[in-house]
Scaffold this active site. Structure first.
Site, PDB file in Angstrom:
ATOM      1  CG  LEU A  17      33.316  32.422  32.733  1.00 24.86           C
ATOM      2  CD1 LEU A  17      33.300  34.187  32.561  1.00 24.86           C
ATOM      3  CD2 LEU A  17      33.878  32.031  31.275  1.00 24.86           C
ATOM      4  CG  ASP A  18      39.127  28.085  33.083  1.00 21.21           C
ATOM      5  OD1 ASP A  18      38.663  27.290  33.668  1.00 21.21           O
ATOM      6  OD2 ASP A  18      39.414  27.894  32.148  1.00 21.21           O
ATOM      7  N   PRO A  19      39.391  31.294  36.645  1.00 18.38           N
ATOM      8  CG  PRO A  19      40.235  30.360  38.608  1.00 18.38           C
ATOM      9  CD  PRO A  19      39.885  29.955  37.384  1.00 18.38           C
ATOM     10  CB  ALA A  38      37.735  32.971  31.828  1.00 15.57           C
ATOM     11  NE  ARG A  66      40.866  25.761  31.057  1.00 13.43           N
ATOM     12  CZ  ARG A  66      41.050  24.950  32.151  1.00 13.43           C
ATOM     13  NH1 ARG A  66      42.215  24.526  32.551  1.00 13.43           N
ATOM     14  NH2 ARG A  66      39.995  24.337  32.435  1.00 13.43           N
TER      15      ARG A  66
END
EC number: 5.4.99.25
Length: 314
Positions: free
Chosen positions: A46-48, A50, A180
């Site tokens: 997961l992105d930071p 998220a 995104r």
């Protein structure tokens, strides 16, 4: 002299509710330390920015993490219209600002276009690798590298809220889908640009949302164990999902002990009534003890692919 192992051979899957602001790998390392686990691996970063479900496999469960990487996911996302950033989320720099002139009808029509199968080009700010390096390392240096488009499927995309310049949606999608990128593409369709301000993963495969735990909860249990002078495992281990939950969608083949022993020694076995192709969840005996994953070979036999190594804690 055998090298002493670091950590304990604990097996299972913890459903971490990842907090915002840290990388998936940072979250993984924290969980690994809390559990004092010998091995650990996550099942899709997961992105930071998220938050949400990040299944972390411990011990022998790491052998089956690929099956969770390949599974469907669900997300809740909030997008801000009118601004485009270089990362397609609010962690990046605003590179373009445009007026927002969007009707509900236009928004719904554009959202509907994402439903179904399509080709998606991954963002430069992603962990995919090019010549051994993550794409985001090139992006931070301002270098654009070629990326191949990938087939993705959006099974469901639901508009929950449209207020001013904010859009809130729910997305059910296949592996490898970048939310995104969907938001960035939506912004271009609408003619105003957009970026993600909130992203939360609410589901991976069939894992229950209510079974998620936070790092704070895990640390509190660790502190409680120290206060009560009991082994932390007594409070932490009950939170683990069985490792075969990572492959619960695979057809089960239950082996008699003799055949299970052959499989565990690397030998393909013939089983009447087994599926003709694909991966299989292998269990043994009346208790249906999970022993690993097999695959049907060209000879119609079950060949071992990933097997559980059973070890007691010392």
């Amino acid at each position: 002299m055998a090298r002493r192992r670091k950590g304990r051979p604990i097996n299972g899957v913890i459903l971490l509710d990842k907090p915002t602001g840290i990388s998936s790998n940072d979250a993984l390392q924290k969980v690994k330390r809390i559990y004092f686990a010998e091995k650990a691996g996550h099942t899709g970063a997961l992105d930071p920015l998220a938050t949400g479900m990040l299944p972390i496999c411990l011990g022998e469960a790491t052998k089956f993490s690929q099956f969770l990487l390949d599974s469907d996911k669900r997300y809740r996302v909030i997008a801000k219209l009118g601004e485009r950033t270089n990362t397609s989320d609010s962690d990046g720099e605003v590179v373009e600002t445009r007026p927002v002139d969007v009707t509900l009808e236009k928004l719904e029509a554009c959202i509907e276009k994402f439903r179904g199968e399509s080709d998606q080009v991954p963002s430069m700010f992603s962990a995919l690798k090019y010549q051994g390096k993550p794409l985001y390392e090139y992006a931070r240096k301002g270098i654009e590298v070629p990326r191949e488009s990938r087939k993705i499927t959006v099974y469901e995309i639901i508009l929950h809220r449209f207020e001013g310049d904010e859009v809130e949606m729910e997305v059910h999608c296949s592996k490898g889908t970048y939310i995104r990128t969907i938001v960035d593409d939506l912004g271009e369709m609408l003619g105003c640009g957009a970026h993600v301000t909130m992203l939360r993963r609410t589901a991976v495969a069939k894992y229950p949302y209510e079974k998620m735990v936070t790092l704070e909860q895990l640390n509190e249990l660790l502190e409680q164990a120290h206060r009560e002078e009991i082994a932390p495992r007594e409070l932490l281990d009950p939170l683990l999902m069985p490792m075969d939950t990572a492959v619960e969608d695979l057809p089960e083949v239950n082996l008699i002990p003799e055949l299970a022993d052959m499989v565990q020694h690397g030998q393909p076995v013939q089983v009447l009534g087994a599926p003709e192709q694909g991966f299989l969840r292998l269990t043994m005996g009346e208790e249906h003890l999970f022993i690993g994953v097999g695959e049907m070979n060209d000879d119609g036999k079950i060949a071992p692919k990933r097997l559980v190594v059973f070890r007691d804690e010392e």
